[in-house]
Design an enzyme around this catalytic site. Structure first.
Site, PDB file in Angstrom:
ATOM      1  N   ASP A   1      -3.043  -1.909  -6.747  1.00  0.00           N
ATOM      2  CA  ASP A   1      -2.849  -1.431  -7.416  1.00  0.00           C
ATOM      3  C   ASP A   1      -4.452  -0.819  -7.165  1.00  0.00           C
ATOM      4  O   ASP A   1      -5.377  -1.097  -8.013  1.00  0.00           O
ATOM      5  CB  ASP A   1      -2.068  -1.152  -8.325  1.00  0.00           C
ATOM      6  CG  ASP A   1      -1.573   0.053  -8.440  1.00  0.00           C
ATOM      7  OD1 ASP A   1      -2.744   1.048  -8.642  1.00  0.00           O
ATOM      8  OD2 ASP A   1      -0.537   0.740  -8.863  1.00  0.00           O
TER       9      ASP A   1
ATOM     10  N   ASP B   1      -2.107 -14.533   6.010  1.00  0.00           N
ATOM     11  CA  ASP B   1      -1.131 -12.578   6.711  1.00  0.00           C
ATOM     12  C   ASP B   1      -1.290 -12.038   6.217  1.00  0.00           C
ATOM     13  O   ASP B   1      -1.589 -10.849   6.761  1.00  0.00           O
ATOM     14  CB  ASP B   1      -0.466 -13.382   6.378  1.00  0.00           C
ATOM     15  CG  ASP B   1       0.043 -13.197   4.557  1.00  0.00           C
ATOM     16  OD1 ASP B   1      -0.766 -13.205   3.686  1.00  0.00           O
ATOM     17  OD2 ASP B   1       1.000 -13.153   4.014  1.00  0.00           O
TER      18      ASP B   1
ATOM     19  N   ASP C   1      -2.941 -18.311  -0.942  1.00  0.00           N
ATOM     20  CA  ASP C   1      -1.647 -17.946  -1.030  1.00  0.00           C
ATOM     21  C   ASP C   1      -0.907 -19.579  -0.396  1.00  0.00           C
ATOM     22  O   ASP C   1       0.142 -19.516  -0.617  1.00  0.00           O
ATOM     23  CB  ASP C   1      -1.292 -17.201  -1.655  1.00  0.00           C
ATOM     24  CG  ASP C   1      -1.567 -16.415  -0.178  1.00  0.00           C
ATOM     25  OD1 ASP C   1      -1.032 -17.090   1.116  1.00  0.00           O
ATOM     26  OD2 ASP C   1      -1.746 -15.121  -0.312  1.00  0.00           O
TER      27      ASP C   1
ATOM     28  N   ASP D   1      -7.482 -14.981   1.521  1.00  0.00           N
ATOM     29  CA  ASP D   1      -5.941 -14.353   1.953  1.00  0.00           C
ATOM     30  C   ASP D   1      -5.097 -16.115   1.745  1.00  0.00           C
ATOM     31  O   ASP D   1      -3.786 -16.028   1.972  1.00  0.00           O
ATOM     32  CB  ASP D   1      -6.484 -14.272   3.017  1.00  0.00           C
ATOM     33  CG  ASP D   1      -4.736 -13.984   4.613  1.00  0.00           C
ATOM     34  OD1 ASP D   1      -3.526 -14.353   3.295  1.00  0.00           O
ATOM     35  OD2 ASP D   1      -5.148 -13.755   5.466  1.00  0.00           O
TER      36      ASP D   1
ATOM     37  N   HIS E   1      -0.385   1.324  -4.711  1.00  0.00           N
ATOM     38  CA  HIS E   1       0.355   2.318  -5.540  1.00  0.00           C
ATOM     39  C   HIS E   1       1.571   2.664  -5.741  1.00  0.00           C
ATOM     40  O   HIS E   1       1.967   4.095  -5.056  1.00  0.00           O
ATOM     41  CB  HIS E   1      -0.631   3.684  -6.677  1.00  0.00           C
ATOM     42  CG  HIS E   1       0.248   3.823  -7.831  1.00  0.00           C
ATOM     43  ND1 HIS E   1       0.113   3.162  -8.676  1.00  0.00           N
ATOM     44  CD2 HIS E   1       0.161   4.967  -8.084  1.00  0.00           C
ATOM     45  CE1 HIS E   1       0.761   4.419 -10.124  1.00  0.00           C
ATOM     46  NE2 HIS E   1       0.998   5.071  -9.249  1.00  0.00           N
TER      47      HIS E   1
ATOM     48  N   SER F   1       4.965   4.811 -11.486  1.00  0.00           N
ATOM     49  CA  SER F   1       4.168   6.448 -11.723  1.00  0.00           C
ATOM     50  C   SER F   1       4.392   6.917 -13.534  1.00  0.00           C
ATOM     51  O   SER F   1       4.874   5.931 -14.434  1.00  0.00           O
ATOM     52  CB  SER F   1       3.033   6.706 -10.718  1.00  0.00           C
ATOM     53  OG  SER F   1       2.323   6.787 -10.860  1.00  0.00           O
TER      54      SER F   1
HETATM   55 CA    CA Z   1      -1.899 -14.837   2.106  1.00  0.00          CA
END
Ligand code: CA
Length: 458
Positions: free
Chosen positions: A321, A149, A145, A142, A367, A75
């Protein structure tokens, strides 16, 4: 304490402000003028001086012929890390830099964008409606990818394949809640129960926050947040007991102080949005760039000297973030690539860049902190930098650990950007793949509002 686990001596500094204070407590002198000594200390100088003194002391005490030195921080600490690497090429052998709060002239006013947008459309959503849109995003993205999960590890594919407008008409329901008041340690404001259906204005606010501000001539001013990020804390309206409706929230301290104190030079932590439009926001960004060029903004050096001195940087940023846009890190590295290797092919320039500077986008992470779901978070970033510098162990993937949930303690590997994760074989094997051009373009938005854009092109 961060160095001790690696057997290192470490240091830190209060930057001349005392341990209790922050820059904004002292930046205006009694006569109302800015204290540029403190601004420069905060910007880069105190850490540099501390490091020079600390290195000389360590050399004397340990009587060592070769002394390695490293930086780590996240940060504002991440911004401070770049402030050193950019200016002092041979000061650190390596740096572990997380979610840097750099490009302050853009980053700080950008905190006010949700409220400026809401004022312009005269509508403030309740947190429950925004959370519903985030949950719909998770449900839709979700699996993109390859692994279900609860983590959107391909926000890029999500952006291209899912339209938040499909959430319009979905019903939401949240119980009443009472906020914790961090100042009194007791209970704070009450938010009443919220029930309703997502409307066009809710989605319009959600998209404004996600896409970042566009000026009145529809030119892109700055980046927003990635799909899958919980933006309810940034954009939710405040419930009014008097009117029974949600109103545009007051500007937070962090969104106010940069403008009141560092730009307007007025000692105030509150900022009125009276008459403020997106073009006012643009003016603030421009003014901050001009006023703090070289001190608090990203300074451009080509990093060639740092590279030639054997320096290595691991730069990481949470994909979800909601405070410092992940894209701000992405476009920074892209700026470095374009300026350092203007004539090389994309693949060749990446190879050269990755010899000394790698960026990792941590799926689901917030973040400088892990996600609330099953996502992992890197725990030994400085260790990876040390291994890279001293033992030539290239961090092709960054080690991370799941810190919560049913898979707690499980090891994970984070891809070097722009390679992105894809799970195969029933989500048992992760591959780091180069996105197709259309997907890559998502990561490098054209910012055409300001005369000097964030890639450093005039
Ligand atoms: Ca996923």
């Amino acid at each position: 304490m961060g160095g001790l686990v690696y057997g290192a001596a470490s240091g830190c500094t209060d930057g001349g402000m005392g341990w209790e204070g922050q820059l904004n407590d002292f930046v205006l002198k009694a006569n109302g003028s800015l204290d540029y000594d403190l601004i420069n200390n905060f910007g880069y100088l105190s850490i540099h001086e501390m490091t020079e003194i600390g290195k000389a002391m360590s050399k004397n005490i340990y009587n060592s012929s070769k002394l390695y030195s490293y930086y780590q921080g996240c940060s504002e600490g991440g911004r401070e890390g770049w402030s050193q690497v950019q200016r002092y090429a041979d000061q650190f052998d390596g740096a572990a830099i997380g979610a840097p709060a750099f490009r302050q002239s853009h980053q700080q006013p950008n905190h006010d964008w949700p409220q400026i947008y809401e004022q312009s459309i005269e509508y403030a959503p309740n947190a429950c409606a925004l959370e519903k849109i985030v949950n719909e995003t998770l449900a839709a993205c979700d699996a993109l990818d390859g692994k279900v999960d609860g983590i959107v590890a391909r926000s890029d594919l999500c952006s291209l394949h899912w339209d938040p407008k499909t959430a319009i008409g979905q019903s939401y329901s949240c119980a009443a809640s009472v906020a914790f008041n961090p100042i009194t340690g007791g209970l704070g404001a009450t938010t009443p129960a919220a029930n309703g259906t997502v409307n066009e204005n809710d989605v319009s606010v959600f998209l404004a926050v996600q896409n970042g501000p566009y000026d009145s001539q529809d030119r892109h001013l700055y980046v927003g947040f990635l799909p899958g990020t919980d933006t309810s804390s940034n954009a939710a309206g405040t419930y009014s007991d008097t009117t029974g409706a949600y109103e545009v929230a007051e500007i937070s301290d962090i969104g106010a102080e940069w403008i009141t104190e560092l730009l307007q030079e007025v000692n105030s932590t509150t900022l009125s949005l009276n008459g403020v439009t997106v073009d006012t926001l643009r003016g603030w960004m421009l003014e901050g760039m001009q006023k703090y060029a070289g001190t608090l903004n990203t300074v451009w050096t080509d990093l060639q000297e740092f590279n030639e001195a054997g320096g290595k940087v691991i730069h990481y940023h949470g994909e979800a973030d909601n405070s410092i846009p992940t894209l701000s890190s992405v476009i920074y590295q892209e700026q470095v690539r374009r300026v350092m290797y203007p004539n090389a092919s994309y693949e060749d320039s990446l190879e050269k860049l990755h010899d000394f500077y790698r960026l990792y986008i941590i799926p689901g992470a917030a973040h400088c902190s892990p996600s609330a779901e099953n996502g992992s978070f890197p725990q030994t970033v400085l260790g990876s930098v040390i291994e890279w510098v001293e033992n030539e162990v290239v961090p092709t993937q960054l080690n991370a650990t799941v810190l919560q949930g049913p898979n707690e303690g499980k090891a994970d590997k984070i891809c070097t950007f722009p390679y992105r994760p894809m799970w195969n074989r029933n989500a048992t094997e992760q591959e780091c793949v180069m996105p197709e051009k259309e997907v890559l373009d998502f990561w490098f938005p054209v910012l055409d509002s300001l005369p000097l854009n964030s890639y450093g092109n005039a």
